[in-house]
Design a protein around this motif. Structure first.
Motif, PDB file in Angstrom:
ATOM      1  N   UNK A 247     -20.008 -49.810 -13.440  1.00 15.49           N
ATOM      2  CA  UNK A 247     -21.045 -48.947 -13.934  1.00 15.49           C
ATOM      3  C   UNK A 247     -22.383 -49.122 -13.232  1.00 15.49           C
ATOM      4  N   UNK A 248     -22.669 -49.533 -12.219  1.00 17.40           N
ATOM      5  CA  UNK A 248     -23.973 -49.097 -11.943  1.00 17.40           C
ATOM      6  C   UNK A 248     -24.397 -47.544 -11.296  1.00 17.40           C
ATOM      7  N   UNK A 252     -21.080 -42.807 -17.648  1.00 20.41           N
ATOM      8  CA  UNK A 252     -19.613 -42.576 -18.330  1.00 20.41           C
ATOM      9  C   UNK A 252     -18.641 -44.292 -17.984  1.00 20.41           C
ATOM     10  N   UNK A 253     -18.847 -45.537 -18.592  1.00 21.46           N
ATOM     11  CA  UNK A 253     -18.125 -46.007 -17.193  1.00 21.46           C
ATOM     12  C   UNK A 253     -16.289 -46.799 -18.279  1.00 21.46           C
ATOM     13  N   UNK A 254     -15.843 -46.367 -17.114  1.00 21.66           N
ATOM     14  CA  UNK A 254     -14.662 -47.042 -17.619  1.00 21.66           C
ATOM     15  C   UNK A 254     -14.288 -48.409 -17.033  1.00 21.66           C
ATOM     16  N   UNK A 271     -22.698 -43.831 -24.355  1.00 17.72           N
ATOM     17  CA  UNK A 271     -23.492 -43.607 -25.184  1.00 17.72           C
ATOM     18  C   UNK A 271     -23.819 -45.563 -25.409  1.00 17.72           C
ATOM     19  N   UNK A 272     -23.677 -46.588 -25.008  1.00 18.12           N
ATOM     20  CA  UNK A 272     -23.278 -47.434 -25.289  1.00 18.12           C
ATOM     21  C   UNK A 272     -22.703 -48.061 -26.220  1.00 18.12           C
ATOM     22  N   UNK A 273     -21.924 -47.334 -26.306  1.00 21.25           N
ATOM     23  CA  UNK A 273     -20.616 -48.031 -27.450  1.00 21.25           C
ATOM     24  C   UNK A 273     -19.397 -48.098 -26.558  1.00 21.25           C
ATOM     25  N   UNK A 274     -18.422 -49.097 -26.746  1.00 20.97           N
ATOM     26  CA  UNK A 274     -16.790 -49.098 -26.227  1.00 20.97           C
ATOM     27  C   UNK A 274     -16.148 -48.673 -27.177  1.00 20.97           C
ATOM     28  N   UNK A 275     -14.947 -47.808 -26.250  1.00 22.10           N
ATOM     29  CA  UNK A 275     -14.257 -46.920 -27.131  1.00 22.10           C
ATOM     30  C   UNK A 275     -12.769 -47.705 -26.331  1.00 22.10           C
TER      31      UNK A 275
END
Length: 465
Positions: A247-248, A252-254, A271-275
């Motif tokens: 995350x750090x 684009x965080x998996x 962009x702040x949204x989780x998919x």
């Protein structure tokens, strides 16, 4: 309306038209209305599919195959100077066009997404092509493998997006001008063309330099890709997105990868949204490919929530952990992996899919003498992930033999790493050998970039009888 066809491509002749890259360009040109012709060393399903589009395909190479009205001859880096059709074209003064220039011309006037990297290009390009098609955006695409759904490696679409696999092996990807470029990883490979890892980085930097002002570079979590991002990070007007599980250090965080047998559920924060979506092939590296595809598509203006749902429609691409069938309780799967990193990733994925109750048997065919010379020891070590392996002779492709370099380099390294390996010099013996080894529940993996893929159906036929 299709973009204009360059004059040299109105009546093109492709030498080696059956190749993955060449056939894709030929198909798109045929769909755009060009009078396509070409030759290949042998008959194939690809040749048949080209004929179905109206192309003339000759089997074998001969000077008289060039038509009187040929406007240009398309070649790849694999075509030798003494090829009779190439020699005839030069004699007649017919323009000779490299495959990469032809592909660049097809992209002209469209919004290109180019997918590059030492590994994972075909899969990631395919994921994007399938998802964009699923959303009704009708993209054009050129891929180094056949999609499991459409069954083709290329298509001319009516939309304004063109998704292309960008090949670094001969520096040809430096010809492209992508709005969005994706670099999954950077490692030393293609030893006949690159003398060092630094040369590889320089080549990728030249590729990135073609991204126009305001464009985007998406990079994977691989150390080489992150190094590349660092090298180009000071360029004005270049947006860089880093994809990864940290995350750090990732834009684009998996967030999560949950394996489910031969599939995975992936959760990505963009962009702040989780998919959250399903990836239809097993393994962490395929989950990373999908996350990178999501990032690239979003920067091309596609709604990420819709794109995430559409990625679930991807069902695989030929030779990328492709299930060929099952017989006598044994599944046979095909892998294109030929670099140690790719081999390790696919073997780890299949090892996880096999669990503790099933064995993993591998038929590995080394690809290229130069690659075996440089990376044969690492290939052998990778085979230690299998329960047993058969190692074939080196598939030469475009190369001449190198004295002293044989598949023994791999078998010796594998044995030293504790792997159970057997050298097989005659491919015809493989089906019988596997039949004597396999038992119900086992997974058999045919692996390599050469003609080892032909063994899958033969193994299944032998198991069934």
């Amino acid at each position: 309306m299709a973009p204009a066809i360059p004059a040299a491509m109105e009546r093109p002749h492709f030498i080696g038209i059956g190749g993955a890259g060449m056939s894709g360009i030929a198909k798109i040109l045929a769909q755009r209305g060009a009078k396509v012709a070409g030759s290949d060393a042998r008959e194939s399903e690809t040749a048949a599919s080209l004929r179905a589009l109206g192309a003339t395909v000759h089997i074998g190479h001969a000077a008289h195959h060039l038509a009187d009205d040929t406007s240009g001859v398309v070649v790849s880096s694999a075509i030798r100077d003494d090829n009779p059709e190439l020699a005839r074209a030069r004699e007649l003064g017919i323009p000779v066009v490299h495959r990469s220039d032809a592909l660049a011309a097809l992209m002209d006037g469209l919004r290109a997404i180019a997918v590059a990297g030492t590994h994972g290009k075909t899969t990631t390009t395919s994921m994007l092509a399938v998802a964009l098609t699923e959303l009704g955006l009708d993209p054009s695409y050129a891929i180094g493998g056949d999609l499991a759904g459409p069954g083709t490696n290329a298509r001319h679409g009516a939309g304004d997006l063109f998704v292309a696999e960008a090949d670094e092996s001969d520096r040809s990807f430096q010809k492209y001008v992508p709005e969005v470029a994706l670099v999954l990883n950077v490692e030393l490979d293609h030893h006949a063309n690159y003398a060092s890892l630094e040369e590889i980085y320089e080549s990728f930097e030249a590729f990135v330099a073609k991204i126009p002002h305001g464009g985007t570079l998406v990079v994977g979590e691989h150390a080489g890709a992150r190094e590349l991002a660092g090298r180009v990070s000071g360029r004005p007007g270049l947006d860089i997105l880093r994809v990864g599980e940290s995350e750090d250090s990732s834009d684009v965080w998996i967030r999560r990868i949950t394996p489910h047998g031969m599939t995975s559920e992936v959760t990505v924060v963009l962009d702040g949204a989780e998919h959250t979506f399903t990836v239809s092939v097993p393994g962490r590296h395929y989950a990373h490919n999908a996350a990178a595809a999501l990032a690239a598509g979003s920067r091309a203006g596609v709604d990420p929530a819709e794109l995430a749902r559409a990625l679930t429609a991807y069902t695989g691409v030929g030779r990328r952990l492709q299930l060929k069938g099952e017989a006598a309780g044994v599944q046979v799967i095909d892998s294109y992996a030929h670099h140690p990193t790719e081999m390790t990733a696919d073997l780890e994925a299949m090892r996880a899919a096999a669990g503790t109750d099933r064995r993993l048997l591998v038929v590995f065919q080394p690809h290229l003498f130069s690659r075996t010379q440089e990376l044969g020891t690492e290939m052998g070590r990778a085979l230690a992930l299998a329960d047993e392996s058969l190692v074939l002779d080196i598939y030469p492709a475009r190369e001449d033999p190198i004295p002293g370099i044989t598949s023994a380099v791999i078998t010796e390294a594998a044995t030293a790493a504790g792997a159970r390996v057997t050298a097989v010099h005659d491919k015809a013996e493989v089906p019988e050998a596997i039949a004597g080894m396999a038992r119900p529940g086992d997974l058999v993996l045919t692996m390599g970039a050469g003609d080892v893929t032909d063994l899958g159906p033969r193994i299944l036929d032998r198991l069934a009888h």
